[in-house]
Design a protein around this motif. Structure first.
Motif, PDB file in Angstrom:
ATOM      1  N   UNK A  91       0.835  -1.202   0.000  1.00 33.01           N
ATOM      2  CA  UNK A  91       0.000   0.000   0.000  1.00 33.01           C
ATOM      3  C   UNK A  91       0.872   1.255   0.000  1.00 33.01           C
ATOM      4  N   UNK A  92       0.431   2.244  -0.753  1.00 32.79           N
ATOM      5  CA  UNK A  92       1.099   3.547  -0.730  1.00 32.79           C
ATOM      6  C   UNK A  92       0.556   4.420   0.405  1.00 32.79           C
ATOM      7  N   UNK A  93      -0.734   4.248   0.674  1.00 34.56           N
ATOM      8  CA  UNK A  93      -1.383   5.000   1.747  1.00 34.56           C
ATOM      9  C   UNK A  93      -2.166   4.034   2.620  1.00 34.56           C
ATOM     10  N   UNK A  94      -2.167   4.315   3.921  1.00 29.76           N
ATOM     11  CA  UNK A  94      -2.843   3.443   4.880  1.00 29.76           C
ATOM     12  C   UNK A  94      -3.829   4.293   5.672  1.00 29.76           C
ATOM     13  N   UNK A  95      -5.072   3.835   5.726  1.00 38.00           N
ATOM     14  CA  UNK A  95      -6.096   4.495   6.533  1.00 38.00           C
ATOM     15  C   UNK A  95      -6.446   3.608   7.715  1.00 38.00           C
ATOM     16  N   UNK A  96      -6.598   4.204   8.880  1.00 31.60           N
ATOM     17  CA  UNK A  96      -6.989   3.469  10.078  1.00 31.60           C
ATOM     18  C   UNK A  96      -8.325   4.005  10.586  1.00 31.60           C
ATOM     19  N   UNK A  97      -9.218   3.092  10.918  1.00 33.33           N
ATOM     20  CA  UNK A  97     -10.516   3.445  11.463  1.00 33.33           C
ATOM     21  C   UNK A  97     -10.879   2.383  12.494  1.00 33.33           C
ATOM     22  N   UNK A  98     -11.589   2.770  13.551  1.00 31.02           N
ATOM     23  CA  UNK A  98     -11.966   1.809  14.590  1.00 31.02           C
ATOM     24  C   UNK A  98     -13.228   1.050  14.197  1.00 31.02           C
ATOM     25  N   UNK A  99     -13.395  -0.132  14.792  1.00 29.29           N
ATOM     26  CA  UNK A  99     -14.536  -0.970  14.411  1.00 29.29           C
ATOM     27  C   UNK A  99     -15.873  -0.438  14.918  1.00 29.29           C
ATOM     28  N   UNK A 100     -15.868   0.528  15.836  1.00 25.63           N
ATOM     29  CA  UNK A 100     -17.115   1.106  16.320  1.00 25.63           C
ATOM     30  C   UNK A 100     -17.445   2.424  15.622  1.00 25.63           C
TER      31      UNK A 100
END
Length: 314
Positions: A91-100
């Protein structure tokens, strides 16, 4: 022309219903033709409790959804698994998000526009909390960030962020410190990125909605969060400034908070029994101070309360 590879990473633990809602918001994102987007779910558990949920959502979308596990319990371990997966998948870019959390339709597009417009390495988005039950009035109020888009920040957290793979590739090679089992691992990660001259910008238009269950705003749960947060700050100080210096500072602060909080909570509890709402407010404020004092001392003893072992929601 090579497409921009974007990985959306979701860490989860024993919350399949919340995860399902999160994934549905991700597969309906606006995707540009020049992107190749994938979703990766990391389940922080020894049992594949959410595998069926992931498979069910995956069957209804053309966006690849990968499932993997991190059996070692602890948020830093799960976060580092997302980084390893990101590097392996290129991946060139990584996004993080929570499961809630639920991402609004243009969430990813807004993040990507921000890093391009402001020549940034990290885009940190806004979180709108939807409370099943409103927090008590003695708890910390939600203070919105009124900075304009592109405002430079010294750190970010992992609940709504997009960052360049340069942060986790040589020579930076940033990782989440597994010593932070009780919180602060995400702030530490992005503070380290900022120290290495990576640019972090505020992107208020990249919005996620967080579902906050009633259990998370019960008084005991909130007080335990205060205790855990205070212990985490001691841990940060120990790792950065050394044990002796930190132990002296937080032992004094902890004892002061412990004494003041204990006296205040007992005194105002007596007044509260006479029906004084102000006394109830001051009683819980004193209990918060007591909790922070206990957290400081537990941090010094390096036996902090593990707040995140309790899972809110489902």
């Amino acid at each position: 022309m090579q497409k921009i590879r974007i990985g959306i990473m979701v860490c989860t633990a024993q919350r399949p219903k919340m995860l399902e809602n999160c994934l549905h918001s991700l597969i309906t994102q606006k995707i540009l033709p020049e992107w190749h987007v994938e979703i990766c779910v990391v389940e922080n558990d020894s049992e594949p409790r959410s595998r069926e949920t992931v498979d069910a959502v995956s069957a209804g979308t053309s966006i690849p959804i990968h499932y993997t596990q991190e059996a070692t319990r602890g948020i830093p371990y799960a976060r580092n698994k997302t980084l390893r997966e990101s590097l392996e998948r290129g991946y060139h870019w990584i996004a993080l998000i929570d499961d809630d959390e639920i991402a609004l339709y243009n969430w990813l597009k807004t993040h990507m526009e921000a890093v391009d417009q402001f020549s940034a390495h990290v885009s940190y988005g806004a979180v709108q909390k939807n409370f099943e039950k409103q927090p008590p009035d003695w708890w910390y109020p939600e203070i919105p960030n009124h900075h304009p888009a592109g405002h430079s920040l010294p750190r970010a957290s992992t609940n709504n962020v997009l960052f360049s793979a340069r942060l986790i590739s040589p020579p930076a090679d940033l990782r989440f410190n597994p010593a932070y089992l009780y919180g602060y691992e995400d702030l530490d990660f992005f503070e380290a990125a900022y120290a290495r001259k990576f640019k972090i910008v505020w992107t208020p238009g990249a919005i996620v909605e967080e579902e906050v269950p009633a259990s998370r705003v019960e008084p005991t749960r909130l007080l335990n969060w205060s205790k855990s947060s205070s212990a985490a700050h001691v841990q940060v100080s120990i790792l950065r400034k050394g044990y002796l210096r930190s132990a002296l500072k937080f032992s004094i602060k902890g004892m002061r908070r412990l004494l003041g909080g204990a006296i205040g909570s007992a005194f105002f509890l007596v007044l509260a029994k006479f029906g004084s709402k102000k006394a109830v407010y001051r009683h819980y404020k004193s209990r918060m101070r007591l909790a922070r004092g206990l957290g400081n001392l537990q941090g010094v003893l390096q036996k902090p309360y593990r707040y995140y072992q309790v899972i809110d929601g489902q």
